[in-house]
Design an enzyme around this catalytic site. Sequence first.
Site, PDB file in Angstrom:
ATOM      1  N   ASP A   1       0.856  -1.179   0.000  1.00 49.30           N
ATOM      2  CA  ASP A   1       0.000   0.000   0.000  1.00 49.30           C
ATOM      3  C   ASP A   1       0.899   1.238   0.000  1.00 49.30           C
ATOM      4  O   ASP A   1       2.129   1.144  -0.156  1.00 49.30           O
ATOM      5  CB  ASP A   1      -1.007  -0.044   1.164  1.00 49.30           C
ATOM      6  CG  ASP A   1      -0.373   0.184   2.532  1.00 49.30           C
ATOM      7  OD1 ASP A   1       0.868   0.335   2.623  1.00 49.30           O
ATOM      8  OD2 ASP A   1      -1.114   0.215   3.531  1.00 49.30           O
TER       9      ASP A   1
ATOM     10  N   CYS B   1       2.944  -3.270   4.127  1.00 51.24           N
ATOM     11  CA  CYS B   1       2.082  -2.142   4.495  1.00 51.24           C
ATOM     12  C   CYS B   1       2.763  -1.450   5.673  1.00 51.24           C
ATOM     13  O   CYS B   1       3.949  -1.685   5.939  1.00 51.24           O
ATOM     14  CB  CYS B   1       0.649  -2.577   4.793  1.00 51.24           C
ATOM     15  SG  CYS B   1       0.433  -3.625   6.246  1.00 51.24           S
ATOM     16  N   GLY B   2       2.054  -0.602   6.376  1.00 48.45           N
ATOM     17  CA  GLY B   2       2.694   0.140   7.455  1.00 48.45           C
ATOM     18  C   GLY B   2       3.209  -0.770   8.552  1.00 48.45           C
ATOM     19  O   GLY B   2       4.365  -0.677   8.975  1.00 48.45           O
ATOM     20  N   THR B   3       2.362  -1.649   9.020  1.00 46.17           N
ATOM     21  CA  THR B   3       2.747  -2.592  10.074  1.00 46.17           C
ATOM     22  C   THR B   3       3.098  -3.969   9.545  1.00 46.17           C
ATOM     23  O   THR B   3       3.726  -4.764  10.259  1.00 46.17           O
ATOM     24  CB  THR B   3       1.587  -2.797  11.063  1.00 46.17           C
ATOM     25  OG1 THR B   3       0.468  -3.315  10.318  1.00 46.17           O
ATOM     26  CG2 THR B   3       1.206  -1.490  11.754  1.00 46.17           C
ATOM     27  N   GLY B   4       2.648  -4.294   8.364  1.00 45.27           N
ATOM     28  CA  GLY B   4       2.760  -5.656   7.829  1.00 45.27           C
ATOM     29  C   GLY B   4       1.611  -6.542   8.285  1.00 45.27           C
ATOM     30  O   GLY B   4       1.439  -7.646   7.758  1.00 45.27           O
TER      31      GLY B   4
ATOM     32  N   HIS C   1      10.887 -23.612   8.843  1.00 40.06           N
ATOM     33  CA  HIS C   1       9.818 -24.336   9.536  1.00 40.06           C
ATOM     34  C   HIS C   1       8.458 -24.228   8.848  1.00 40.06           C
ATOM     35  O   HIS C   1       7.650 -25.156   8.934  1.00 40.06           O
ATOM     36  CB  HIS C   1       9.668 -23.806  10.969  1.00 40.06           C
ATOM     37  CG  HIS C   1      10.810 -24.185  11.850  1.00 40.06           C
ATOM     38  ND1 HIS C   1      10.780 -24.025  13.226  1.00 40.06           N
ATOM     39  CD2 HIS C   1      12.032 -24.720  11.579  1.00 40.06           C
ATOM     40  CE1 HIS C   1      11.919 -24.441  13.748  1.00 40.06           C
ATOM     41  NE2 HIS C   1      12.711 -24.849  12.773  1.00 40.06           N
TER      42      HIS C   1
ATOM     43  N   ARG D   1       9.693 -33.204   9.848  1.00 39.54           N
ATOM     44  CA  ARG D   1       8.503 -32.997  10.672  1.00 39.54           C
ATOM     45  C   ARG D   1       7.768 -31.718  10.282  1.00 39.54           C
ATOM     46  O   ARG D   1       6.544 -31.607  10.470  1.00 39.54           O
ATOM     47  CB  ARG D   1       8.883 -32.958  12.155  1.00 39.54           C
ATOM     48  CG  ARG D   1       9.727 -31.768  12.558  1.00 39.54           C
ATOM     49  CD  ARG D   1      10.243 -31.904  13.989  1.00 39.54           C
ATOM     50  NE  ARG D   1      10.935 -30.718  14.464  1.00 39.54           N
ATOM     51  CZ  ARG D   1      12.205 -30.399  14.159  1.00 39.54           C
ATOM     52  NH1 ARG D   1      12.913 -31.199  13.368  1.00 39.54           N
ATOM     53  NH2 ARG D   1      12.753 -29.309  14.642  1.00 39.54           N
ATOM     54  N   HIS D   2       8.482 -30.771   9.727  1.00 38.25           N
ATOM     55  CA  HIS D   2       7.848 -29.509   9.338  1.00 38.25           C
ATOM     56  C   HIS D   2       6.904 -29.693   8.155  1.00 38.25           C
ATOM     57  O   HIS D   2       5.906 -28.990   8.042  1.00 38.25           O
ATOM     58  CB  HIS D   2       8.915 -28.463   9.018  1.00 38.25           C
ATOM     59  CG  HIS D   2       9.837 -28.214  10.160  1.00 38.25           C
ATOM     60  ND1 HIS D   2       9.399 -27.688  11.364  1.00 38.25           N
ATOM     61  CD2 HIS D   2      11.165 -28.445  10.311  1.00 38.25           C
ATOM     62  CE1 HIS D   2      10.425 -27.593  12.195  1.00 38.25           C
ATOM     63  NE2 HIS D   2      11.501 -28.050  11.587  1.00 38.25           N
TER      64      HIS D   2
HETATM   65  C1  RB5 Z   1      -2.252   2.528   6.438  1.00 40.93           C
HETATM   66  O1  RB5 Z   1      -2.338   3.732   7.139  1.00 40.93           O
HETATM   67  C2  RB5 Z   1      -2.059   1.359   7.402  1.00 40.93           C
HETATM   68  O2  RB5 Z   1      -3.235   1.105   8.089  1.00 40.93           O
HETATM   69  C3  RB5 Z   1      -1.611   0.146   6.662  1.00 40.93           C
HETATM   70  O3  RB5 Z   1      -0.426   0.432   5.991  1.00 40.93           O
HETATM   71  C4  RB5 Z   1      -1.307  -1.097   7.483  1.00 40.93           C
HETATM   72  O4  RB5 Z   1      -0.421  -0.828   8.512  1.00 40.93           O
HETATM   73  C5  RB5 Z   1      -2.461  -1.886   7.907  1.00 40.93           C
HETATM   74  O5  RB5 Z   1      -2.330  -2.954   8.525  1.00 40.93           O
END
Ligand code: RB5
Length: 147
Positions: A11, A68-71, A101, A135-136
């Site tokens: 994004d 994305c911002g947090t993944g 794994h 095992r994995h």
């Molecule tokens: C965008 O602002 C943010 O919500 C998106 O990049 C992401 O972190 C969502 O999980």
Amino acid sequence: MPARTIAIASDHAGVELKALLGDELRAEGYAVLDLGTMGPEPVDYPDYANALAEAITSGRAGRGVVICGTGIGVSIAANRHPEVRAALCHDVTSARLAREHNDANVLALGARMIGVEAARDCLRAFLKTPFQEGRHARRVAKLRSKA
Ligand code: RB5
């Protein structure tokens, strides 16, 4: 050749990191399938995670990197697709173990959570680390069944 083709998508929050990792992939000799987004305008992360998951499912790409911002959002969205095993990684150890794994076929990264060098380390580990099988393999096979 799909195995040497890596799909990348993000994004708006991940667009700069995506460009950087795309360059890294090309320098390593991979074909890169860039599914966007291409600019800073706000977009909805599920649209890009879904496009990437479809590229994996269809075989257009062997693996993917989604950002994305947090993944978190992209990993939730990508993992709704049965053929995808997306691993949200923050360091080289998690990226290595996601391959060893979990046979992860998608690397999810949070552009606002980790630095560029850590992201590069994650990518390199994701690319070079083989699945350990054994095992994995049994456990990964169980990921396909719901309960
Ligand atoms: C965008 O602002 C943010 O919500 C998106 O990049 C992401 O972190 C969502 O999980």
